[in-house]
Design an enzyme around this catalytic site. Structure first.
Site, short mmCIF file in Angstrom:
data_model
loop_
_atom_site.label_atom_id
_atom_site.label_comp_id
_atom_site.label_asym_id
_atom_site.label_seq_id
_atom_site.Cartn_x
_atom_site.Cartn_y
_atom_site.Cartn_z
CB CYS A 116 10.50 -0.53 -18.91
SG CYS A 116 9.13 0.24 -19.81
CD GLU A 157 9.07 -5.58 -19.75
OE1 GLU A 157 9.71 -6.24 -20.62
OE2 GLU A 157 9.60 -4.74 -19.02
#
Length: 225
Positions: free
Chosen positions: A2, A103
Site C-alpha cells: 500500500c 492500488e
C-alpha cells in the site's frame, strides 16, 4: 503493498478517534505518500494520542535516515524475524486511520488506479513505529503492516493493509502486550464491506493532493469477511 491513501475528516473518522478517547479532529489529506508526515495513533502512558509521523520507518539503530530499503510497508508474515520490525512489534504498535487506499492494476498496457474504500466506515490500519535520533534530530516514523489479500481483493492486488476491527484496536495499541502474541490478528480479512472504484490517473502523481476523481461505477463490492 500500500503506497497511497486518503484520510477524510468525516463522522466515521471522528468516531474512530472518539472510540479511542482522542478529542481532536483530523485534517483531510489526500494522496498521502511514503516519506510524508501522516497522522498516527499510539499509546503513551496508558493514553491514546494522535500525532504525525514520517511514513517510512527509520529503525532506531540506523546510522542515518535513508530510503534505500522500502520501509513504508512491513509484511505481517516476517515481522517477528525482521531486524527492523521485530523490536517495534513487541511494544511499539500504532493505528493508521484511512478513509480509502489506492492500488493499481495493469489494464490495456497502462496502470489504472482504483480507490478501495469502506462502505459506511473507516479503516484502522495496523502499523508499527520507531524513534530515531535524540533532541532536535529526533524523528518519529511508522510503517504500515500488510498481509495477503482477503478473498476477492486479489482481483486488484495480491496484498492489502492489515485492517483491524474495532474490538481489536485497544489490544493492538496496548504496549504492555508483547506483539508476538498478536500475530494471529494479522491474517487476511475485511472487517467491513468495501467497494473498489476506478479513479483518474492524475492521482499517480504524488504531488496531486485533491480528492480522487471517480471515473466510473464500482468495479466490485465485497462484504466483510
Amino acid at each position: 503493498m500500500c503506497g497511497r491513501y486518503n484520510l477524510i475528516d468525516d463522522p466515521f473518522t471522528q468516531g474512530l478517534l472518539d472510540e479511542l478517547g482522542i478529542s481532536l479532529r483530523i485534517q483531510t489529506r489526500y494522496n498521502l505518500a511514503p516519506t510524508e508526515q501522516v497522522p498516527v495513533i499510539r499509546q503513551v502512558e496508558e493514553k491514546n494520542i494522535l500525532q504525525d509521523m514520517r511514513w517510512w520507518l527509520i529503525p532506531h539503530w540506523a546510522q542515518i535516515p535513508d530510503t534505500r530499503y522500502s520501509m513504508f510497508n512491513a509484511k505481517a508474515e516476517t515481522l517477528a524475524t525482521s531486524k527492523a520490525f521485530s523490536g517495534p512489534l513487541k511494544h511499539q504498535r500504532c493505528i493508521i486511520p484511512a478513509s480509502s487506499f489506492i492500488e493499481w492494476r495493469t489494464e490495456e498496457g497502462h496502470k489504472q488506479p482504483y480507490s478501495i474504500q469502506p462502505i459506511d466506515g473507516v479503516f484502522a490500519f495496523a502499523g508499527l513505529w520507531d524513534q530515531w535520533g535524540h533532541g532536535r534530530e529526533t524523528i518519529l516514523s511508522c510503517t504500515l503492516v500488510t498481509t495477503a489479500a482477503a478473498p476477492g481483493m486479489e482481483q486488484i492486488h495480491p496484498r492489502q493493509p492489515v485492517m483491524l476491527p474495532p474490538d481489536l484496536w485497544a489490544r493492538w495499541l496496548d504496549p504492555v502486550i508483547d506483539g508476538h502474541r498478536l500475530m494471529p490478528l494479522l491474517s487476511p480479512s475485511l472487517p467491513c464491506a468495501v467497494q473498489v472504484v476506478p479513479i483518474d490517473p492524475v492521482i499517480n502523481n504524488s504531488r496531486h493532493k485533491q480528492a480522487p476523481l471517480l471515473i466510473g461505477p464500482a468495479l466490485f463490492q465485497l462484504d466483510a469477511n
